[in-house]
Structures are given as structure tokens and as C-alpha cells.
Design a protein around this motif. Structure first.
Motif, PDB file in Angstrom:
ATOM      1  N   LEU A   5      -5.900 105.912  34.087  1.00  0.00           N
ATOM      2  CA  LEU A   5      -5.396 104.564  33.823  1.00  0.00           C
ATOM      3  C   LEU A   5      -4.615 104.510  32.512  1.00  0.00           C
ATOM      4  O   LEU A   5      -4.237 103.425  32.069  1.00  0.00           O
ATOM      5  CB  LEU A   5      -6.558 103.570  33.756  1.00  0.00           C
ATOM      6  CG  LEU A   5      -7.225 103.206  35.070  1.00  0.00           C
ATOM      7  CD1 LEU A   5      -8.504 102.419  34.813  1.00  0.00           C
ATOM      8  CD2 LEU A   5      -6.280 102.403  35.938  1.00  0.00           C
ATOM      9  N   ARG A  45     -10.904  99.233  33.189  1.00  0.00           N
ATOM     10  CA  ARG A  45     -11.982  99.864  33.968  1.00  0.00           C
ATOM     11  C   ARG A  45     -12.709  98.853  34.841  1.00  0.00           C
ATOM     12  O   ARG A  45     -13.167  99.185  35.930  1.00  0.00           O
ATOM     13  CB  ARG A  45     -12.963 100.563  33.035  1.00  0.00           C
ATOM     14  CG  ARG A  45     -12.384 101.804  32.385  1.00  0.00           C
ATOM     15  CD  ARG A  45     -13.386 102.441  31.465  1.00  0.00           C
ATOM     16  NE  ARG A  45     -12.831 103.596  30.778  1.00  0.00           N
ATOM     17  CZ  ARG A  45     -13.507 104.285  29.875  1.00  0.00           C
ATOM     18  NH1 ARG A  45     -14.748 103.957  29.551  1.00  0.00           N
ATOM     19  NH2 ARG A  45     -12.944 105.317  29.283  1.00  0.00           N
ATOM     20  N   ARG A  47     -11.210  96.109  36.049  1.00  0.00           N
ATOM     21  CA  ARG A  47     -10.218  95.686  37.047  1.00  0.00           C
ATOM     22  C   ARG A  47     -10.026  96.742  38.132  1.00  0.00           C
ATOM     23  O   ARG A  47      -9.811  96.421  39.303  1.00  0.00           O
ATOM     24  CB  ARG A  47      -8.893  95.413  36.338  1.00  0.00           C
ATOM     25  CG  ARG A  47      -7.736  95.091  37.234  1.00  0.00           C
ATOM     26  CD  ARG A  47      -7.733  93.668  37.648  1.00  0.00           C
ATOM     27  NE  ARG A  47      -6.456  93.346  38.262  1.00  0.00           N
ATOM     28  CZ  ARG A  47      -6.337  92.632  39.361  1.00  0.00           C
ATOM     29  NH1 ARG A  47      -7.396  92.127  39.924  1.00  0.00           N
ATOM     30  NH2 ARG A  47      -5.155  92.383  39.863  1.00  0.00           N
ATOM     31  N   TYR A  48     -10.068  98.007  37.736  1.00  0.00           N
ATOM     32  CA  TYR A  48      -9.841  99.123  38.660  1.00  0.00           C
ATOM     33  C   TYR A  48     -11.046 100.078  38.609  1.00  0.00           C
ATOM     34  O   TYR A  48     -10.948 101.173  38.061  1.00  0.00           O
ATOM     35  CB  TYR A  48      -8.544  99.855  38.297  1.00  0.00           C
ATOM     36  CG  TYR A  48      -7.354  98.931  38.275  1.00  0.00           C
ATOM     37  CD1 TYR A  48      -6.814  98.444  39.462  1.00  0.00           C
ATOM     38  CD2 TYR A  48      -6.790  98.521  37.075  1.00  0.00           C
ATOM     39  CE1 TYR A  48      -5.741  97.571  39.449  1.00  0.00           C
ATOM     40  CE2 TYR A  48      -5.704  97.652  37.051  1.00  0.00           C
ATOM     41  CZ  TYR A  48      -5.192  97.183  38.247  1.00  0.00           C
ATOM     42  OH  TYR A  48      -4.129  96.318  38.233  1.00  0.00           O
ATOM     43  N   ASP A  53      -9.059 101.875  43.944  1.00  0.00           N
ATOM     44  CA  ASP A  53      -8.371 100.809  43.212  1.00  0.00           C
ATOM     45  C   ASP A  53      -7.227 101.370  42.378  1.00  0.00           C
ATOM     46  O   ASP A  53      -6.132 100.809  42.336  1.00  0.00           O
ATOM     47  CB  ASP A  53      -9.345 100.064  42.294  1.00  0.00           C
ATOM     48  CG  ASP A  53     -10.389  99.281  43.062  1.00  0.00           C
ATOM     49  OD1 ASP A  53     -10.036  98.635  44.061  1.00  0.00           O
ATOM     50  OD2 ASP A  53     -11.570  99.318  42.648  1.00  0.00           O
ATOM     51  N   VAL A  54      -7.475 102.481  41.705  1.00  0.00           N
ATOM     52  CA  VAL A  54      -6.445 103.098  40.866  1.00  0.00           C
ATOM     53  C   VAL A  54      -5.323 103.652  41.734  1.00  0.00           C
ATOM     54  O   VAL A  54      -4.150 103.554  41.374  1.00  0.00           O
ATOM     55  CB  VAL A  54      -7.049 104.185  39.957  1.00  0.00           C
ATOM     56  CG1 VAL A  54      -5.974 104.860  39.125  1.00  0.00           C
ATOM     57  CG2 VAL A  54      -8.107 103.575  39.051  1.00  0.00           C
ATOM     58  N   LEU A  57      -3.180 100.845  42.660  1.00  0.00           N
ATOM     59  CA  LEU A  57      -2.375 100.492  41.490  1.00  0.00           C
ATOM     60  C   LEU A  57      -1.176 101.417  41.382  1.00  0.00           C
ATOM     61  O   LEU A  57      -0.058 100.965  41.107  1.00  0.00           O
ATOM     62  CB  LEU A  57      -3.227 100.574  40.217  1.00  0.00           C
ATOM     63  CG  LEU A  57      -2.482 100.421  38.889  1.00  0.00           C
ATOM     64  CD1 LEU A  57      -1.928  99.010  38.750  1.00  0.00           C
ATOM     65  CD2 LEU A  57      -3.397 100.770  37.730  1.00  0.00           C
ATOM     66  N   PRO A  62       1.563  97.878  38.355  1.00  0.00           N
ATOM     67  CA  PRO A  62       0.782  96.867  37.653  1.00  0.00           C
ATOM     68  C   PRO A  62       1.463  95.506  37.540  1.00  0.00           C
ATOM     69  O   PRO A  62       0.813  94.535  37.200  1.00  0.00           O
ATOM     70  CB  PRO A  62       0.566  97.486  36.275  1.00  0.00           C
ATOM     71  CG  PRO A  62       1.684  98.429  36.108  1.00  0.00           C
ATOM     72  CD  PRO A  62       2.036  98.924  37.464  1.00  0.00           C
ATOM     73  N   ASP A  92      -0.159  95.333  32.735  1.00  0.00           N
ATOM     74  CA  ASP A  92      -0.903  94.649  33.792  1.00  0.00           C
ATOM     75  C   ASP A  92      -1.338  93.283  33.262  1.00  0.00           C
ATOM     76  O   ASP A  92      -2.116  93.206  32.311  1.00  0.00           O
ATOM     77  CB  ASP A  92      -2.126  95.481  34.193  1.00  0.00           C
ATOM     78  CG  ASP A  92      -2.849  94.919  35.388  1.00  0.00           C
ATOM     79  OD1 ASP A  92      -3.326  93.765  35.305  1.00  0.00           O
ATOM     80  OD2 ASP A  92      -2.962  95.626  36.409  1.00  0.00           O
TER      81      ASP A  92
END
Length: 175
Positions: A5, A45, A47-48, A53-54, A57, A62, A92
Motif C-alpha cells: 500500500l 490498513r 480501508r484495505y 481489497d488491495v 485498489l 485510489p 485516496d
């Protein structure tokens, strides 16, 4: 962290630092940056939280800083070099909003870091987030703008409710 991230964390922290700069020289800049990075790391961390999730993204992106720039009045004259602002595409909005909430509300910061501990060994220890959780006087002076609730309120308010819901998953859904 499950995956990388770092581009989102770096860009979002940079945006926060430009929108709410440190005051007081190089040491203040470093202290403010440490606090911004810690808050953005926790927010990203949360949020994703999963590799999926990553991955999503990475596919969707973002979203960039355009709305945040507009809200804070930083959407002025673009640079002559179009590549100078390319980093802004990695900002983001939700992560920036959550980080602003964490920086201005200690009642949210503690549970947010605690929620990371549930994520396993890669989540990080609370000591890793000391400047976020227990800033000393020098930290507070350096990040006076970044931690000022009234100044960051427009950004924090964007996704405050989503952060509260994320930190309290046992809350009943209302139809």
C-alpha cells in the motif's frame, strides 16, 4: 501488510502535509510527517484489510486528490510540468479523511490501532504508532494545523461515519 500500500500511503500523507503543513523548521517537518504517515498507514490498513481489497485498489485506482483539493481550496494553478502533480493520482480520499479523523480524535485513534492488532502479525504493534496515539508537546506543536479539529473538519467529515462503522462492525444495520 498483506500487499504493498506504500504508493497510496506516501501520496496521501504527502497530500495531508501539503494541505496542513508543519510549522517550525526541519524538525517540525519530520515530526509532522511521522504523524501523518502513521495516521495514513492505520487508515489505509483499515480501508484495505485484505489482499483482495488491495488488488481491487490496484485495478480501480485510489481516485486522486481532486475533490480534496477542491474542498481545501488547493485546486489552484497547475504546474507547468504536468508530471509534477502525478503523485496526486495516488491519493485516496477515504484514507485521507480517515487519517484526519484519527489525528483529531484520540477516541477513534486508539480503537483504530487496536483493530489492526486483530489483523495478525503483519498489522503492527501499537508502539509503531506512538506519535499518533500519544503525541508529546513537540509533536503537537509541529502538527498544529494537521491536528486542529476545526481546520481539518471538512476533510474528516467526508467519511467519518464510514470510519465509525468500520470500527464498530457489531453495530446493527438500519434499513
Amino acid at each position: 501488510m498483506h500487499t504493498d500500500l506504500s504508493p497510496v500511503i506516501a501520496a496521501t500523507a504527502q497530500w495531508l502535509l501539503r494541505a496542513y503543513p508543519a510549522s517550525g523548521g526541519a524538525l517540525a517537518d519530520a515530526l509532522c510527517e511521522a504523524q501523518a504517515r502513521q495516521a495514513v498507514t492505520v487508515a489505509a490498513r483499515l480501508r484495505y484489510p485484505t489482499p483482495m481489497d488491495v488488488a481491487l485498489l490496484d485495478v480501480a485506482g485510489p481516485g486522486g486528490s481532486a475533490r480534496l483539493d477542491w474542498i481545501t481550496g488547493a485546486d489552484g494553478v497547475p504546474h507547468a510540468d504536468p508530471d509534477a502533480d502525478a503523485w496526486r493520482t495516488w491519493v485516496d480520499e477515504v484514507v485521507a479523511s480517515w487519517a484526519a479523523c484519527l489525528l483529531t480524535d484520540p477516541a477513534l485513534a486508539g480503537p483504530a490501532v487496536a483493530a489492526l492488532a486483530v489483523g495478525g502479525p503483519s498489522a503492527g504493534a501499537p508502539v509503531e504508532f506512538r506519535r499518533l496515539l500519544a503525541p508529546d508537546a513537540a509533536d503537537r506543536r509541529a502538527a498544529a494545523l494537521l491536528r486542529h479539529p476545526d481546520l481539518v473538519a471538512p476533510v474528516a467529515a467526508l467519511h467519518h461515519a464510514h470510519l465509525v462503522a468500520r470500527l464498530d462492525p457489531g453495530q446493527a444495520l438500519v434499513a
